[in-house]
Design a protein around this motif. Structure first.
Motif, PDB file in Angstrom:
ATOM      1  N   ASP A 264      -3.529  -5.987   2.574  1.00  0.00           N
ATOM      2  CA  ASP A 264      -5.061  -5.377   2.158  1.00  0.00           C
ATOM      3  C   ASP A 264      -6.199  -4.488   2.416  1.00  0.00           C
ATOM      4  O   ASP A 264      -6.608  -3.743   1.822  1.00  0.00           O
ATOM      5  CB  ASP A 264      -5.239  -6.864   1.054  1.00  0.00           C
ATOM      6  CG  ASP A 264      -6.163  -7.775   2.316  1.00  0.00           C
ATOM      7  OD1 ASP A 264      -6.501  -7.033   3.119  1.00  0.00           O
ATOM      8  OD2 ASP A 264      -7.092  -8.995   1.645  1.00  0.00           O
TER       9      ASP A 264
ATOM     10  N   TYR B 183      -7.275  -2.795  -0.581  1.00  0.00           N
ATOM     11  CA  TYR B 183      -6.968  -2.855  -1.654  1.00  0.00           C
ATOM     12  C   TYR B 183      -6.471  -4.233  -2.207  1.00  0.00           C
ATOM     13  O   TYR B 183      -6.200  -5.077  -1.545  1.00  0.00           O
ATOM     14  CB  TYR B 183      -5.062  -2.024  -0.688  1.00  0.00           C
ATOM     15  CG  TYR B 183      -3.885  -2.297  -2.069  1.00  0.00           C
ATOM     16  CD1 TYR B 183      -3.773  -1.345  -3.394  1.00  0.00           C
ATOM     17  CD2 TYR B 183      -2.897  -3.051  -1.833  1.00  0.00           C
ATOM     18  CE1 TYR B 183      -2.906  -1.358  -3.797  1.00  0.00           C
ATOM     19  CE2 TYR B 183      -2.294  -3.323  -2.706  1.00  0.00           C
ATOM     20  CZ  TYR B 183      -1.798  -2.404  -3.711  1.00  0.00           C
ATOM     21  OH  TYR B 183      -0.913  -2.318  -4.577  1.00  0.00           O
ATOM     22  N   LYS B 184      -5.932  -4.402  -3.580  1.00  0.00           N
ATOM     23  CA  LYS B 184      -5.742  -5.700  -4.304  1.00  0.00           C
ATOM     24  C   LYS B 184      -4.939  -5.599  -3.922  1.00  0.00           C
ATOM     25  O   LYS B 184      -3.279  -5.233  -4.693  1.00  0.00           O
ATOM     26  CB  LYS B 184      -6.713  -5.112  -5.683  1.00  0.00           C
ATOM     27  CG  LYS B 184      -6.129  -6.797  -6.196  1.00  0.00           C
ATOM     28  CD  LYS B 184      -6.825  -6.676  -7.294  1.00  0.00           C
ATOM     29  CE  LYS B 184      -6.767  -8.168  -8.849  1.00  0.00           C
ATOM     30  NZ  LYS B 184      -7.533  -7.778  -9.730  1.00  0.00           N
ATOM     31  N   SER B 185      -4.491  -6.916  -2.954  1.00  0.00           N
ATOM     32  CA  SER B 185      -2.705  -7.194  -2.546  1.00  0.00           C
ATOM     33  C   SER B 185      -2.233  -7.438  -3.996  1.00  0.00           C
ATOM     34  O   SER B 185      -2.837  -9.037  -4.328  1.00  0.00           O
ATOM     35  CB  SER B 185      -2.070  -6.828  -1.611  1.00  0.00           C
ATOM     36  OG  SER B 185      -1.080  -7.953  -1.204  1.00  0.00           O
TER      37      SER B 185
ATOM     38  N   GLU C 258      -5.926   0.811  -7.466  1.00  0.00           N
ATOM     39  CA  GLU C 258      -5.751  -0.868  -7.882  1.00  0.00           C
ATOM     40  C   GLU C 258      -6.872  -0.894  -6.127  1.00  0.00           C
ATOM     41  O   GLU C 258      -6.824  -1.785  -5.539  1.00  0.00           O
ATOM     42  CB  GLU C 258      -4.376  -1.690  -6.686  1.00  0.00           C
ATOM     43  CG  GLU C 258      -3.885  -1.275  -8.479  1.00  0.00           C
ATOM     44  CD  GLU C 258      -4.503  -2.677  -9.245  1.00  0.00           C
ATOM     45  OE1 GLU C 258      -5.125  -3.738  -8.961  1.00  0.00           O
ATOM     46  OE2 GLU C 258      -4.553  -2.585 -10.439  1.00  0.00           O
ATOM     47  N   PHE C 259      -6.241   0.650  -5.876  1.00  0.00           N
ATOM     48  CA  PHE C 259      -7.980   0.603  -4.115  1.00  0.00           C
ATOM     49  C   PHE C 259     -10.001   0.226  -4.836  1.00  0.00           C
ATOM     50  O   PHE C 259      -9.321   0.422  -5.424  1.00  0.00           O
ATOM     51  CB  PHE C 259      -7.086   1.797  -3.932  1.00  0.00           C
ATOM     52  CG  PHE C 259      -6.727   1.529  -2.775  1.00  0.00           C
ATOM     53  CD1 PHE C 259      -7.244   1.598  -1.440  1.00  0.00           C
ATOM     54  CD2 PHE C 259      -5.225   2.450  -3.129  1.00  0.00           C
ATOM     55  CE1 PHE C 259      -5.698   1.719  -0.599  1.00  0.00           C
ATOM     56  CE2 PHE C 259      -4.081   2.275  -2.513  1.00  0.00           C
ATOM     57  CZ  PHE C 259      -4.002   2.164  -1.412  1.00  0.00           C
TER      58      PHE C 259
ATOM     59  N   ALA D 174       1.039   2.205  -3.371  1.00  0.00           N
ATOM     60  CA  ALA D 174       0.200   2.437  -4.263  1.00  0.00           C
ATOM     61  C   ALA D 174      -0.189   3.902  -4.068  1.00  0.00           C
ATOM     62  O   ALA D 174      -0.444   4.419  -5.327  1.00  0.00           O
ATOM     63  CB  ALA D 174      -0.770   0.796  -3.560  1.00  0.00           C
TER      64      ALA D 174
ATOM     65  N   ILE E 283       1.193  -1.188   0.131  1.00  0.00           N
ATOM     66  CA  ILE E 283      -0.343  -0.001  -0.233  1.00  0.00           C
ATOM     67  C   ILE E 283       1.277   1.411   0.094  1.00  0.00           C
ATOM     68  O   ILE E 283       0.598   2.433  -0.435  1.00  0.00           O
ATOM     69  CB  ILE E 283      -0.850  -0.063   1.387  1.00  0.00           C
ATOM     70  CG1 ILE E 283      -2.438  -1.234   0.815  1.00  0.00           C
ATOM     71  CG2 ILE E 283      -1.873   0.780   1.429  1.00  0.00           C
ATOM     72  CD1 ILE E 283      -2.632  -1.434   2.140  1.00  0.00           C
TER      73      ILE E 283
END
Length: 874
Positions: A254, A518-520, A495-496, A68, A65
């Protein structure tokens, strides 16, 4: 939506929080005072505090994150600065274990950051002059005296940025903005008032990794910094209430999670403050929101009388008060009790949704359906198709205030126990179609992950779906931040999945929580270990079998009937073409040969290298309805294959076995032939069970009395040396049958006539359970004299695919897998009925979960729409 809610604030806080994560310390049990806050200018946007400790260097190094939100370049820059300055040996001893503050401040061209950290002991002026130049050996260091203040500047080679440091009252202040540093050190600059500093100090948690402080009087300035346009009415609900907020942080790989208190001041006339005197309630309206929701606010109140009194007082000081008073008199001329009864009929939950096409939807719960029907014709007129329109304007606004002001005279429909509103009839019709298709937000993968983290008990919930709201974000954020949002190389803001804020009333203040999902890359289903390309979609498998003493392999069949054998590394072992689609499972025998039948009436037996064994493939008499059953009958091995209403038997060389030529049954066979107590058992749709010996002779037939139609194979349970058989019929009744043919009804399920029933051991007991898929509902029952429900799960859409079962341990225990085709999601359940971590996730139906090699960890093997097998380590 021109009034979309606090998007900019959420994004801003995400940037701030992620930046300070890099310094956060999870191991500290005690925090120091908030002394540096006394020096910060009163227009400070946001403050964060944490303890400076070398152990933090590795805590979050893989926390995606950071990059990101911060951007890859900025994170590298901060890391370098931290190691070269903050961790420098000449100054580290003065700073270790001290609480550090990072604050964010307005600047003409952006936002300036200030680092403030007290020292463990007072450092005299001579020592400061001696050590500060030493810590910048990789920088050009200069000393300046400005307005009686001593500043040190650090400039790296090939850099246009200068870092300024000063020491005052046992505190180091450092920033890239010389103007900000001078403003901070100047005692004439307005500072935070004593009450706010006291609040920040009180909420400086001793256990949280770090704390975030927000002076709410500066929220309008924050919004102005990030938005191109003026905030609309909805946004003003949140940003104009004075007070202060302190959040403590928790984290997952995530998600960002902040929770704490928001203290309110001067609340008169502020709509959102009406909820501060309410108690939290369970919010459920989000279950009805469409999948294309860009954002929503769900409101709820617990005390209707207090709400109405507070709302009336709020209305009284608005510009609309006289208009509402005049309308009240007009309405009461026609029916004196109309407004009172309508208010009594409606509930305390309401919401507004903006879809990604900018259309609004409104939702209000109905508390008393009979009262609602009593006033319906007076308060609204029918426009056909079970659709109504309010006869008077501003009815939603009258009873629910600013939250529903967007709906002046809307159309509405009744759905379950609520009304759904829209300003245009076409919008309402489109929603009704989505509702019938169950095309809902709760059916999406991202929202399911959101639900795992954020609860649904609150008074106000604000939710933003990043993807659905992307057009709004791009068009309404200031140019710099809009570019950052679109820059997928440097940032990963898209990507969040979502941003959300929850407020819960707390005796005139709020308990508040902010979440960002979040899409880890480490999330199951995000980054495959390998992929394997096929030419068309998967139709059979994947299965995992032994290849040799040292390796296993993945087996799958695609739509053109090509069979693939794939090494656990993802490389092709071999391929071959079968005649037809494989029916049922592929099975492996002790000699590692594999068995399969196809819908072209072919029986295959082949080795682990894909070579067919002598006598195979061979033609069988009828089309199979399930896979073969391999039995060892006193040393005689045979393959029993069920057709529609007959059983076929073949030897291990592919030849038919005498005596089984004309083994036929009444009704359609329900699944593979079962083998128990040295008997072959066949269950049929006519409510009958047949038992055969090795010669194909019928040795017993059980016919359950009545006009019974079975829908599943038998569940076989052995207890205390007694064998019991369980079967289900087409109306949901469950029968228990003894070995001597006596039957009794042990359960009345009342499931629909298309339900799916299986008997498998999924709960860790010594016997199988009954697994039922009835439309959208999964139910698991323990078998006994009566059926006891073990667990259940409700999906957002009907599930038409049969469950999958994966070996998960000794004793025949299996994990239960479900593919909900309409939602493109797959699920895996643990034996206690909870979802296995990482599930659900997006994939096509047909998947495998378990080991793919003798000593491997568990893997998910699945497919997407691109005709590839994906392997995800779990």
């Amino acid at each position: 939506m021109r009034n979309t809610i606090i998007v900019s604030i959420l994004l801003f806080i995400a940037v701030v929080v992620a930046s300070v994560f890099y310094f956060g310390d999870l191991n500290k049990e005690e925090k120091k005072s908030v002394k540096p806050i006394n020096y910060l200018p009163s227009d400070t946007y946001l403050i964060t505090s944490f303890v400076n400790d070398a152990t933090t260097d590795n805590i979050f190094k893989d926390f995606e994150i950071f990059e990101a939100v911060l951007g890859h370049s900025f994170q590298d820059h901060i890391s370098q600065l931290k190691q070269q300055l903050l961790r420098n040996k000449d100054i580290a001893s003065y700073l270790t274990d001290q609480e550090m503050f990072v604050s964010f401040h307005p600047e003409k061209e952006g936002i300036a950051t200030l680092f403030s950290i007290p020292t463990t002991e007072k450092i005299d002026k001579e020592t400061i002059i001696e050590i500060l130049p030493k810590i910048g050996t990789d920088y050009q260091v200069q000393q300046q005296d400005t307005l009686g203040m001593q500043l040190f500047s650090y400039k790296a080679a090939k850099s246009d940025s200068t870092f300024y440091v000063s020491y005052l009252d046992d505190i180091f202040f450092a920033t890239y903005s010389k103007e900000l540093l001078l403003k901070t050190l100047d005692k004439k600059t307005p500072k935070f008032d004593e009450k706010q500093v006291e609040f920040f100090n009180k909420n400086n948690s001793r256990n949280a990794p770090f704390t975030v402080y927000l002076a709410q009087q500066n929220l309008p300035a924050i919004v102005d910094k990030f938005r191109r346009n003026r905030p609309g009415d909805f946004l003003r609900q949140f940003i104009n209430i004075k007070g202060q907020t302190a959040w403590n942080i928790n984290y997952k790989q995530d998600a960002l999670m902040l929770s704490g208190e928001s203290e309110l001041e001067e609340t008169k006339g502020h709509y959102i403050a009406l909820f501060a005197n309410q108690r939290k309630t369970t919010q459920r309206l989000y279950n009805y929101f469409p999948s294309n929701s860009a954002m929503f606010i769900e409101y709820s109140f617990s005390d209707a009388k207090a709400w109405q009194n507070d709302l009336n007082a709020w209305h009284a000081i608005t510009e609309d008060s006289k208009q509402l008073e005049g309308q009240t008199k007009e309405i009461e001329k026609n029916r004196a009790d109309l407004l009172t009864n309508f208010q009594a009929a409606m509930g305390g939950d309401f919401a507004v949704v903006e879809q990604n096409n900018s259309d609004y939807l409104g939702f209000i719960s109905i508390q008393d359906s009979s009262k609602f029907l009593d006033v319906l014709s007076d308060v609204a007129e029918s426009v056909g198709d079970s659709t109504y329109r309010f006869r008077y304007s501003n009815i939603p606004y009258r009873f629910y205030g600013e939250g529903l002001k967007a709906f002046s005279r809307p159309y509405f429909k009744r759905i379950d126990g609520l009304i759904v509103m829209a300003n245009h009839q076409s919008t309402l019709q489109e929603y009704a179609q989505k509702w019938r298709r169950k095309d809902l937000l709760i059916g999406t993968l991202g929202f399911k992950n959101y639900e795992k983290i954020q609860g649904n008990e609150a008074n106000v919930t604000v939710f933003l779906n990043t993807k659905n709201a992307s057009s709004f974000l791009i068009n309404n954020l200031e140019t710099t931040y809009s570019k950052n949002f679109r820059n997928n190389k440097e940032y990963e803001l898209q990507e969040f999945y979502s941003w959300s804020l929850q407020l819960t009333g707390n005796s005139g203040n709020f308990l508040s929580r902010l979440y960002a999902i979040y899409k880890s890359k480490n999330t199951l289903g995000a980054t495959p270990e390998w992929t394997y390309s096929m030419g068309s979609r998967l139709i059979t498998g994947p299965f995992v079998f032994e290849h040799s003493d040292t390796s296993q392999f993945i087996f799958a069949q695609e739509q053109d009937h090509t069979v693939h054998a794939v090494h656990p590394s993802g490389n092709k072992l071999w391929t071959t073409l079968f005649a037809g689609r494989i029916v049922g499972k592929v099975q492996q025998l002790q000699d590692r040969s594999l068995l399969a039948v196809t819908d072209r009436r072919r029986l295959y037996r082949f080795d682990s290298n894909g070579k067919t064994l002598r006598g195979f493939s061979t033609s069988i008499k009828d089309e199979p309805i399930s896979h073969p059953t391999h039995v060892d009958w006193g040393g005689q091995q045979m393959l029993l294959i069920p057709g529609k209403n007959r059983v076929m038997a073949y030897n291990m060389e592919g030849g038919p076995i005498d005596g089984w030529d004309n083994v036929q049954v009444d009704g359609e066979i329900l699944g593979p032939v079962q083998f128990h107590d040295n008997k072959a058992i066949v269950t049929t749709s006519y409510g009958r069970v047949y038992f055969f010996d090795a010669g194909g002779n019928k040795i017993q037939e059980i016919d359950v009395p009545g006009d019974i139609s079975f829908v599943s194979n038998l569940g076989i349970v052995v207890r205390e040396n007694q064998t019991l058989y369980y079967a289900t019929d087409d109306i949901g009744d469950v029968y228990r049958i003894t070995a001597d043919g006596q039957s009794s009804k042990v359960f009345e399920g009342r499931w629909n006539n298309k339900y799916i029933a299986d008997f498998e051991n999924v709960n860790g007991t010594s016997a199988p359970e009954l697994i039922v898929l009835d439309g959208p509902q999964l139910q698991v029952y323990q078998l006994g004299d009566t059926l006891q429900k073990v667990y259940e799960h409700t999906f957002t859409q009907d599930v038409d695919n049969r469950p999958y079962y994966f070996a998960s341990g000794s004793g025949g225990l299996t994990s239960l897998g479900i593919a909900a085709q309409g939602t493109n999601l797959i699920y895996l359940f643990a034996e206690n009925g909870t979802l296995v971590d990482g599930f659900p996730l997006e994939a096509q139906p047909l998947f495998y979960y378990g080991k793919i090699n003798y000593n491997s960890s568990n893997y998910l093997i699945c497919t997407r729409r691109d005709f590839k097998l994906y392997a995800y380590r779990h």
